[in-house]
Scaffold this motif. Structure first.
Motif, short mmCIF file in Angstrom:
data_model
loop_
_atom_site.label_atom_id
_atom_site.label_comp_id
_atom_site.label_asym_id
_atom_site.label_seq_id
_atom_site.Cartn_x
_atom_site.Cartn_y
_atom_site.Cartn_z
N HIS A 89 0.83 -1.20 0.00
CA HIS A 89 0.00 0.00 0.00
C HIS A 89 0.86 1.25 0.00
O HIS A 89 0.63 2.20 -0.76
CB HIS A 89 -0.91 -0.03 1.23
CG HIS A 89 -1.73 1.20 1.43
ND1 HIS A 89 -1.23 2.32 2.08
CD2 HIS A 89 -3.01 1.50 1.10
CE1 HIS A 89 -2.16 3.25 2.12
NE2 HIS A 89 -3.25 2.79 1.54
N ASP A 90 1.89 1.27 0.84
CA ASP A 90 2.78 2.43 0.90
C ASP A 90 3.57 2.59 -0.40
O ASP A 90 3.83 3.72 -0.84
CB ASP A 90 3.72 2.32 2.09
CG ASP A 90 3.01 2.49 3.42
OD1 ASP A 90 1.84 2.91 3.40
OD2 ASP A 90 3.61 2.20 4.48
N HIS B 233 1.38 4.25 -2.90
CA HIS B 233 1.22 5.67 -2.63
C HIS B 233 2.53 6.45 -2.80
O HIS B 233 2.57 7.65 -2.51
CB HIS B 233 0.69 5.88 -1.21
CG HIS B 233 -0.79 5.76 -1.10
ND1 HIS B 233 -1.65 6.69 -1.65
CD2 HIS B 233 -1.58 4.82 -0.52
CE1 HIS B 233 -2.90 6.33 -1.40
NE2 HIS B 233 -2.89 5.19 -0.73
N ARG C 186 -3.11 -1.06 -7.45
CA ARG C 186 -2.65 0.33 -7.36
C ARG C 186 -3.52 1.25 -8.21
O ARG C 186 -3.93 2.33 -7.75
CB ARG C 186 -1.19 0.43 -7.82
CG ARG C 186 -0.62 1.84 -7.73
CD ARG C 186 0.87 1.84 -8.04
NE ARG C 186 1.15 1.61 -9.43
CZ ARG C 186 1.17 2.56 -10.37
NH1 ARG C 186 0.88 3.82 -10.04
NH2 ARG C 186 1.47 2.27 -11.62
N ASP D 8 -5.80 4.14 -6.55
CA ASP D 8 -5.65 5.54 -6.93
C ASP D 8 -7.00 6.13 -7.34
O ASP D 8 -7.33 7.28 -7.00
CB ASP D 8 -4.65 5.69 -8.07
CG ASP D 8 -3.20 5.51 -7.62
OD1 ASP D 8 -2.97 5.49 -6.39
OD2 ASP D 8 -2.32 5.37 -8.49
N HIS E 7 -9.14 6.89 -4.29
CA HIS E 7 -8.79 8.14 -3.63
C HIS E 7 -9.21 9.36 -4.46
O HIS E 7 -9.60 10.39 -3.90
CB HIS E 7 -7.29 8.20 -3.34
CG HIS E 7 -6.89 7.44 -2.13
ND1 HIS E 7 -7.26 7.81 -0.86
CD2 HIS E 7 -6.14 6.30 -1.98
CE1 HIS E 7 -6.77 6.95 0.03
NE2 HIS E 7 -6.08 6.03 -0.63
#
Length: 354
Positions: free
Chosen positions: A170-171, A174, A203, A207, A210
């Motif tokens: 996850h990191d 991001h 990913r 994205d 978000h």
């Protein structure tokens, strides 16, 4: 229909305290949109009350994620503060923040954040890898040595440890794990492999989640079911009732299947990277699973891989329940949606134990 069920089941996976009976608050105001109601209702309905938005402040140790918003805003009245306190108590929250003015943009918010929240800490990042890998290895050792009656504890430990792999990926997605983006792509792909999660498809969809948080139709986390659709399909109704009941801690499996393996769900510019991730996942399944079965048999595959994987999905579903399901947080159509309000008001912040 199967695709719709997989998307919509998440509408009913909120923790018990997040779906209470509607609180009796005098003059309570809520944003127009789609809300989660009581468990007995088992559907989301639209509201058209006076406009109101809520901010749940995200507090982190040593750093306030949002210190101020650089626009004029009138201080809340005593009545509105009391309303928020009553709502928070009714929903089981510590706090529901004050209104976010309509003229606040994401740039306004970003400009108030301290520089340290954007800094990448390589030591901390690789320490998290070490902790997760060590914890996972210890979990596998416990599974191998534990008597049958202690296996549930060993599975719970290992499932939680492998959830750390997801956090690392996850990191990386991001772009907060490393300054080297190739390193992030490699680490993210490897971290997701034991979970059989294709990194790039996740990913891209994350994205988009978000970018379109709580936007009807476009948010990829989950979508509420319109009342007319809920009432029109007995199969969908039964699936939702089942999803809200005994299988809700594992509904992320349906989301995993539905969103990450269909090339038609991705933009043409994304397809090549998606194919690479899918090839890595299928290679892991084609090589890793037979090796596990060869060493410990099909029951061993279930014991060492499947049960920890189900433990991971318990946490994955729980994260979704906690962060994206609450009665006061609406889904809105695109023409009413506001990016800043959605990013701040559309997610519940949760303090996990250190």
């Amino acid at each position: 229909m199967a695709s719709r069920i997989a998307d919509s089941l998440f509408a009913f996976t909120g923790p018990q305290q997040c779906l209470p009976r509607a609180p009796q608050v005098a003059h309570a105001r809520l944003s127009p949109g789609v809300y989660a109601l009581r468990p007995i209702d088992l559907l989301l309905r639209g509201h058209t009350h006076r406009r109101r938005t809520f901010l749940v402040p995200a507090k982190k140790r040593g750093v306030g994620c949002i210190k101020a918003v650089a626009v004029p805003a009138a201080p809340p009245s005593a009545d509105s503060a009391e309303e928020r306190e009553q709502l928070a108590e009714s929903y089981g929250f510590k706090q529901i923040g004050q209104d976010l003015p309509d003229n606040v943009t994401l740039k306004d918010i970003m400009d108030t954040l301290p520089k340290e929240v954007f800094e990448i800490d390589d030591v901390k990042a690789w320490k998290s890898v070490l902790v997760s890998v060590t914890s996972y290895a210890l979990g596998l050792f416990m599974i191998a040595k534990a008597p049958w009656y202690l296996l549930p504890l060993a599975w719970a430990w290992t499932g939680t440890a492998v959830t750390g792999f997801f956090v690392i990926g996850h990191d990386c997605a991001h772009k907060s794990f490393s300054k080297n983006k190739l390193v992030e792509d490699i680490v993210g792909t490897l971290a997701f492999l034991p979970l059989v999660y294709p990194y790039e498809p996740w990913r891209f969809k994350h994205d988009r989640h978000h970018a379109k948080t709580n936007m009807l139709v476009h948010d990829t986390a989950w979508q509420p079911v319109p009342p007319e659709e809920f009432d029109s399909s007995p199969i969908l109704r039964k699936a939702i009732i089942l999803g809200y009941g005994p299988i809700r801690p594992w509904l992320s499996i349906a989301h995993w299947v539905n969103w990450h393996f269909n090339l038609r769900k991705f933009r043409p510019s994304e397809v090549n990277r998606v194919k690479i991730s899918l090839a890595c996942v299928f290679a892991f399944m084609a090589v890793g699973w037979p090796l596990i079965i060869y060493k410990v048999g099909i029951l061993g595959w279930g014991k060492f891989w499947l049960m920890p994987w189900l433990g991971y999905h318990f946490w994955m579903s729980t994260f979704t329940m906690v962060h994206h399901t609450a009665p006061h947080i609406p889904f809105k159509p695109a023409d009413e949606w506001n990016a800043a309000q959605a990013q701040l008001n559309g997610t519940v912040h949760c303090d996990y134990p250190s």
